[in-house]
Design a protein around this motif. Structure first.
Motif, PDB file in Angstrom:
ATOM      1  N   VAL A 169       0.890  -1.086  -0.066  1.00  0.00           N
ATOM      2  CA  VAL A 169       0.136   0.053  -0.111  1.00  0.00           C
ATOM      3  C   VAL A 169       0.800   1.234   0.067  1.00  0.00           C
ATOM      4  O   VAL A 169       0.531   2.021  -0.649  1.00  0.00           O
ATOM      5  N   SER A 170       2.046   1.245   0.777  1.00  0.00           N
ATOM      6  CA  SER A 170       2.808   2.541   0.622  1.00  0.00           C
ATOM      7  C   SER A 170       3.639   2.769  -0.479  1.00  0.00           C
ATOM      8  O   SER A 170       3.467   3.795  -1.019  1.00  0.00           O
ATOM      9  N   ARG A 171       3.769   1.490  -1.367  1.00  0.00           N
ATOM     10  CA  ARG A 171       4.318   1.623  -2.599  1.00  0.00           C
ATOM     11  C   ARG A 171       3.241   2.080  -3.696  1.00  0.00           C
ATOM     12  O   ARG A 171       3.713   3.072  -4.509  1.00  0.00           O
ATOM     13  N   CYS A 172       2.304   1.720  -3.272  1.00  0.00           N
ATOM     14  CA  CYS A 172       1.102   2.241  -4.404  1.00  0.00           C
ATOM     15  C   CYS A 172       1.103   3.884  -4.079  1.00  0.00           C
ATOM     16  O   CYS A 172       0.529   4.525  -4.945  1.00  0.00           O
ATOM     17  N   ASN A 173       1.063   4.225  -2.912  1.00  0.00           N
ATOM     18  CA  ASN A 173       0.761   5.644  -2.603  1.00  0.00           C
ATOM     19  C   ASN A 173       1.993   6.549  -3.440  1.00  0.00           C
ATOM     20  O   ASN A 173       1.538   7.547  -3.835  1.00  0.00           O
ATOM     21  N   THR A 174       3.027   5.902  -3.440  1.00  0.00           N
ATOM     22  CA  THR A 174       4.126   6.446  -4.018  1.00  0.00           C
ATOM     23  C   THR A 174       4.058   6.413  -5.591  1.00  0.00           C
ATOM     24  O   THR A 174       4.251   7.464  -6.433  1.00  0.00           O
ATOM     25  N   GLU A 175       3.828   5.299  -6.025  1.00  0.00           N
ATOM     26  CA  GLU A 175       3.680   5.075  -7.527  1.00  0.00           C
ATOM     27  C   GLU A 175       2.200   5.641  -8.266  1.00  0.00           C
ATOM     28  O   GLU A 175       2.177   6.093  -9.460  1.00  0.00           O
ATOM     29  N   PHE A 176       1.325   5.504  -7.319  1.00  0.00           N
ATOM     30  CA  PHE A 176       0.093   6.071  -8.063  1.00  0.00           C
ATOM     31  C   PHE A 176      -0.674   7.064  -7.248  1.00  0.00           C
ATOM     32  O   PHE A 176      -1.614   6.656  -6.542  1.00  0.00           O
ATOM     33  N   HIS A 180      -7.587   9.478  -5.363  1.00  0.00           N
ATOM     34  CA  HIS A 180      -9.149   9.430  -5.787  1.00  0.00           C
ATOM     35  C   HIS A 180      -9.762   8.452  -5.172  1.00  0.00           C
ATOM     36  O   HIS A 180     -11.242   8.595  -4.849  1.00  0.00           O
ATOM     37  N   LEU A 181      -9.075   7.262  -4.927  1.00  0.00           N
ATOM     38  CA  LEU A 181      -9.940   6.168  -4.229  1.00  0.00           C
ATOM     39  C   LEU A 181     -10.302   6.724  -2.750  1.00  0.00           C
ATOM     40  O   LEU A 181     -11.467   6.076  -2.450  1.00  0.00           O
ATOM     41  N   THR A 182      -9.620   7.085  -2.160  1.00  0.00           N
ATOM     42  CA  THR A 182      -9.825   7.623  -0.796  1.00  0.00           C
ATOM     43  C   THR A 182     -10.866   8.538  -0.836  1.00  0.00           C
ATOM     44  O   THR A 182     -11.827   8.425   0.033  1.00  0.00           O
ATOM     45  N   ILE A 186      -7.211   0.939  -1.590  1.00  0.00           N
ATOM     46  CA  ILE A 186      -6.090  -0.308  -2.485  1.00  0.00           C
ATOM     47  C   ILE A 186      -6.248  -1.407  -1.516  1.00  0.00           C
ATOM     48  O   ILE A 186      -6.212  -2.537  -1.946  1.00  0.00           O
ATOM     49  N   GLU A 187      -5.945  -1.216  -0.317  1.00  0.00           N
ATOM     50  CA  GLU A 187      -5.591  -2.268   0.594  1.00  0.00           C
ATOM     51  C   GLU A 187      -6.801  -3.284   0.727  1.00  0.00           C
ATOM     52  O   GLU A 187      -6.516  -4.433   0.704  1.00  0.00           O
ATOM     53  N   VAL A 188      -8.112  -2.876   0.695  1.00  0.00           N
ATOM     54  CA  VAL A 188      -9.202  -3.724   0.673  1.00  0.00           C
ATOM     55  C   VAL A 188      -9.027  -4.754  -0.707  1.00  0.00           C
ATOM     56  O   VAL A 188      -9.153  -6.019  -0.399  1.00  0.00           O
ATOM     57  N   PHE A 189      -8.830  -4.211  -1.733  1.00  0.00           N
ATOM     58  CA  PHE A 189      -8.668  -5.103  -2.825  1.00  0.00           C
ATOM     59  C   PHE A 189      -7.571  -5.924  -2.880  1.00  0.00           C
ATOM     60  O   PHE A 189      -7.536  -7.092  -3.190  1.00  0.00           O
ATOM     61  N   ALA A 190      -6.384  -5.378  -2.451  1.00  0.00           N
ATOM     62  CA  ALA A 190      -5.110  -5.901  -2.444  1.00  0.00           C
ATOM     63  C   ALA A 190      -5.231  -7.270  -1.581  1.00  0.00           C
ATOM     64  O   ALA A 190      -4.725  -8.135  -1.865  1.00  0.00           O
ATOM     65  N   HIS A 191      -5.857  -7.046  -0.381  1.00  0.00           N
ATOM     66  CA  HIS A 191      -6.072  -8.095   0.474  1.00  0.00           C
ATOM     67  C   HIS A 191      -6.512  -9.443  -0.015  1.00  0.00           C
ATOM     68  O   HIS A 191      -6.203 -10.600  -0.002  1.00  0.00           O
ATOM     69  N   ARG A 192      -7.651  -9.036  -0.786  1.00  0.00           N
ATOM     70  CA  ARG A 192      -8.361 -10.040  -1.435  1.00  0.00           C
ATOM     71  C   ARG A 192      -7.394 -10.898  -2.510  1.00  0.00           C
ATOM     72  O   ARG A 192      -7.429 -11.881  -2.831  1.00  0.00           O
ATOM     73  N   TRP A 193      -6.782  -9.932  -3.266  1.00  0.00           N
ATOM     74  CA  TRP A 193      -5.819 -10.554  -4.385  1.00  0.00           C
ATOM     75  C   TRP A 193      -4.565 -11.564  -3.757  1.00  0.00           C
ATOM     76  O   TRP A 193      -4.591 -12.609  -4.153  1.00  0.00           O
ATOM     77  N   PHE A 194      -4.289 -10.931  -2.659  1.00  0.00           N
ATOM     78  CA  PHE A 194      -3.072 -11.721  -2.121  1.00  0.00           C
ATOM     79  C   PHE A 194      -3.712 -12.950  -1.299  1.00  0.00           C
ATOM     80  O   PHE A 194      -2.875 -13.799  -1.404  1.00  0.00           O
ATOM     81  N   SER A 195      -4.668 -12.859  -0.544  1.00  0.00           N
ATOM     82  CA  SER A 195      -5.178 -13.671   0.274  1.00  0.00           C
ATOM     83  C   SER A 195      -5.603 -15.118  -0.633  1.00  0.00           C
ATOM     84  O   SER A 195      -5.751 -16.089  -0.141  1.00  0.00           O
ATOM     85  N   LEU A 203      -3.224  -2.352 -11.257  1.00  0.00           N
ATOM     86  CA  LEU A 203      -3.511  -0.838 -10.847  1.00  0.00           C
ATOM     87  C   LEU A 203      -2.835  -0.137 -12.100  1.00  0.00           C
ATOM     88  O   LEU A 203      -3.482   0.852 -12.248  1.00  0.00           O
ATOM     89  N   ARG A 204      -1.832  -0.322 -12.706  1.00  0.00           N
ATOM     90  CA  ARG A 204      -1.210   0.460 -13.718  1.00  0.00           C
ATOM     91  C   ARG A 204      -1.901   0.351 -14.871  1.00  0.00           C
ATOM     92  O   ARG A 204      -2.319   1.618 -15.542  1.00  0.00           O
ATOM     93  N   VAL A 205      -2.681  -0.546 -15.328  1.00  0.00           N
ATOM     94  CA  VAL A 205      -3.320  -0.777 -16.536  1.00  0.00           C
ATOM     95  C   VAL A 205      -4.898  -0.170 -16.389  1.00  0.00           C
ATOM     96  O   VAL A 205      -5.543   0.322 -17.270  1.00  0.00           O
ATOM     97  N   SER A 206      -5.146  -0.159 -14.960  1.00  0.00           N
ATOM     98  CA  SER A 206      -6.613  -0.037 -14.666  1.00  0.00           C
ATOM     99  C   SER A 206      -6.816   1.678 -14.333  1.00  0.00           C
ATOM    100  O   SER A 206      -7.889   2.249 -14.282  1.00  0.00           O
ATOM    101  N   GLN A 207      -5.414   2.223 -13.884  1.00  0.00           N
ATOM    102  CA  GLN A 207      -5.667   3.851 -13.491  1.00  0.00           C
ATOM    103  C   GLN A 207      -6.318   4.555 -14.147  1.00  0.00           C
ATOM    104  O   GLN A 207      -7.147   5.111 -13.789  1.00  0.00           O
TER     105      GLN A 207
END
Length: 399
Positions: free
Chosen positions: A273-280, A286-288, A294-303, A340-344
Motif C-alpha cells: 500500500v505504501s508503494r502504491c501511494n508513491t507510484e499511483f 481518488h480512491l480515498t 487499495i488495501e481492501v482489494f489487495a488483501h483479497r488479491w493476495f489472500s 493498477l497500472r493498466v486500470s488507473q
C-alpha cells in the motif's frame, strides 16, 4: 548423480556479481530495497539493481544463458556490451524445446538452482508437465514423501472429540469447519463443471479444505482458502493439492493474510500500500475520496493468490512464476501493480459503485480491453489469450 552431470555448464566469462549485503538502494533509481522491491543482478555487468531497473531481457548465449535473462537498463541501452554478447534476442519459444527443458529440470531436480527454474518459468510451463512441475518446485513433493498416509488419515477423521491435530491444537471444532467449508465451496467457481453442485470436484474441495483444517488447527479454515484449493485441483490431483496447500500455508506472508483480521494489515500488505501511494498518488487520492481503499482489494488479491478476481488461465500462469520463484511475494506484488497500472486511466474517473463493479468484473470475458484479463498472448505455453507483462516476470537471482 553428481553435479557434473547437469547439462547446464557455466562459462568462465561471466561477470563477478556484487554481494547482496553490500547494496541497500538501487544505484540507477535510488529506490530502497524492501520486501517487494527485490535485488537483481544484471547478467551482463554483475551490478545489483531493482525490479524496475531490470525489466528488459537479452539472450546472452556467449555467457552460457540459453534463455532470455535480465540485464540492467544501462547495459540494455549501452551499445558496447550488447553488440558483443547479444547473439540471439528472439523471444520466440519453441514448445518442444520448452518441454524438453522442463523434462531435464525435473530429471535433475536435486541439482537445479532456483534461478534456472525462474528463467524457464518465464517462457512458460507445458500443461502436461505442470502437475509435476508445481509439486517439484513448490517443495510439496518432498513433503508428501516424508508424510506417507497422512492425507488419507486426515480424510478419515470424524467428529471424534478425542482426535488431535498434527499441529498440536488442543480442540477442534469439526461442526464449525464443516459448516463454513460447505457454505464457501458452494460459492467457489459454481459455473465450472468441475465444481458444480454434487460433483466429485466439490467433494474433493471439501476433503482437502477439511483435511487441512484438521492438519493445522492453529490456522484451521479461513475464508478465501477454497479458491486457492480449487485452482490447485484444476491442475493437480487431490492429495497433491493438499500438500501444495500445506506448503503454501507455511509461507509467513500467506499465514499473515489469513491469521490477521480481514481488515488488518500484514507487513507485506502494508508495504504494498505504501508503494502504491508513491507510484499511483493520483489514484490513491481518488480512491480515498470515493471511500475506497487499495488495501481492501489487495488483501483479497493476495489472500486468494488472485484466484477470486482474475481469469483462471491468467492465475495459473502467475502461479507458475510464483512457485518457480520460491513463492516470492514480489510476484504477487508485481502482478497487483500491473493491474493498477493498466486500470488507473479507467478508475481515476469512476465513483465508488463503479470502482467496486470494475474490480469485481476483472475475471469476466466482457472486461474492458484496458484490463489485464485481455492481455494478448505472446508465448505458446502461456494460457490462450492471457500472457504476463514484463512487470510480472520473476527475477533470476540465486536460490
Amino acid at each position: 548423480m553428481t553435479s557434473s552431470a547437469i547439462p547446464f555448464p557455466l562459462p568462465p566469462s561471466r561477470p563477478k556479481w556484487q554481494h547482496d549485503e553490500s547494496v541497500e538502494i538501487c544505484p540507477l533509481c535510488t529506490s530502497k530495497f524492501g520486501i517487494f522491491l527485490r535485488r537483481h543482478h544484471c547478467r551482463l555487468c554483475g551490478i545489483i539493481v531493482c525490479d524496475n531497473c531490470s525489466l528488459r531481457k537479452r539472450r546472452l548465449t556467449s555467457l552460457g544463458y540459453s534463455n532470455l535473462v535480465r540485464v540492467c537498463d544501462v547495459c540494455y541501452e549501452g551499445k558496447d556490451g550488447i553488440d558483443a554478447y547479444d547473439e540471439s534476442a528472439s523471444p520466440h519459444v519453441d514448445e518442444e524445446e520448452l518441454h524438453e527443458r522442463w523434462c531435464t529440470l525435473l530429471q535433475f531436480a536435486s541439482h537445479v538452482g532456483r534461478s534456472q527454474l525462474e528463467v524457464t518459468a518465464v517462457d512458460g510451463v507445458p500443461p502436461s508437465l505442470r502437475p509435476n512441475v508445481w509439486m517439484m518446485v513448490s517443495g510439496a513433493q518432498q513433503l508428501a514423501k516424508k508424510n506417507p498416509g497422512v492425507y488419507h488419515s486426515m480424510c478419515a477423521m470424524r467428529s471424534d472429540r478425542s482426535s488431535s491435530s498434527p499441529s498440536g491444537a488442543d480442540s477442534i471444532d469439526y461442526d464449525k469447519y464443516d459448516e463454513n467449508i460447505n457454505l464457501d465451496i458452494s460459492r467457489t467457481f459454481p459455473l465450472m463443471d468441475k465444481f458444480e453442485a454434487d460433483s466429485e470436484g466439490r467433494r474433493q474441495l471439501f476433503r482437502v479444505l477439511r483435511s487441512y483444517a484438521l492438519y493445522n488447527a492453529n490456522i484451521g479454515y479461513r475464508q478465501g482458502m477454497s479458491f486457492i484449493v480449487a485452482v490447485l485441483l484444476s491442475v493437480v490431483d487431490e492429495e497433491d493439492a493438499f500438500w501444495i496447500f500445506v506448503v503454501l500455508m507455511k509461507n509467513p506472508n500467506m499465514q499473515q493474510m489469513f491469521v490477521q483480521d480481514q481488515e488488518g494489515s500484514s507487513p507485506a500488505l502494508a508495504e504494498f500500500v505504501s508503494r502504491c501511494n508513491t507510484e499511483f498518488p493520483k489514484l490513491t487520492v481518488h480512491l480515498t475520496s470515493q471511500g475506497a481503499s487499495i488495501e481492501v482489494f489487495a488483501h483479497r488479491w493476495f489472500s486468494t493468490l488472485f484466484a477470486y478476481d482474475l481469469p483462471l488461465t491468467f492465475v495459473i500462469r502467475v502461479w507458475d512464476l510464483f512457485f518457480a520463484s520460491g513463492m516470492s511475494p514480489a510476484i504477487l506484488y508485481n502482478t497487483a501493480l500491473y493491474i493498477l497500472r493498466v486500470s488507473q486511466p479507467v478508475l481515476i474517473s469512476m465513483d465508488l459503485q463503479n470502482i467496486i463493479r470494475y474490480f469485481n468484473s476483472l475475471n469476466r470475458p466482457s472486461t474492458p480491453a484496458s484490463s489485464p484479463a485481455t492481455t494478448p498472448s505472446s508465448s505458446p505455453s502461456s494460457p490462450k489469450g492471457k500472457s504476463l507483462p514484463s512487470h510480472v516476470q520473476p527475477s533470476t537471482s540465486g536460490w
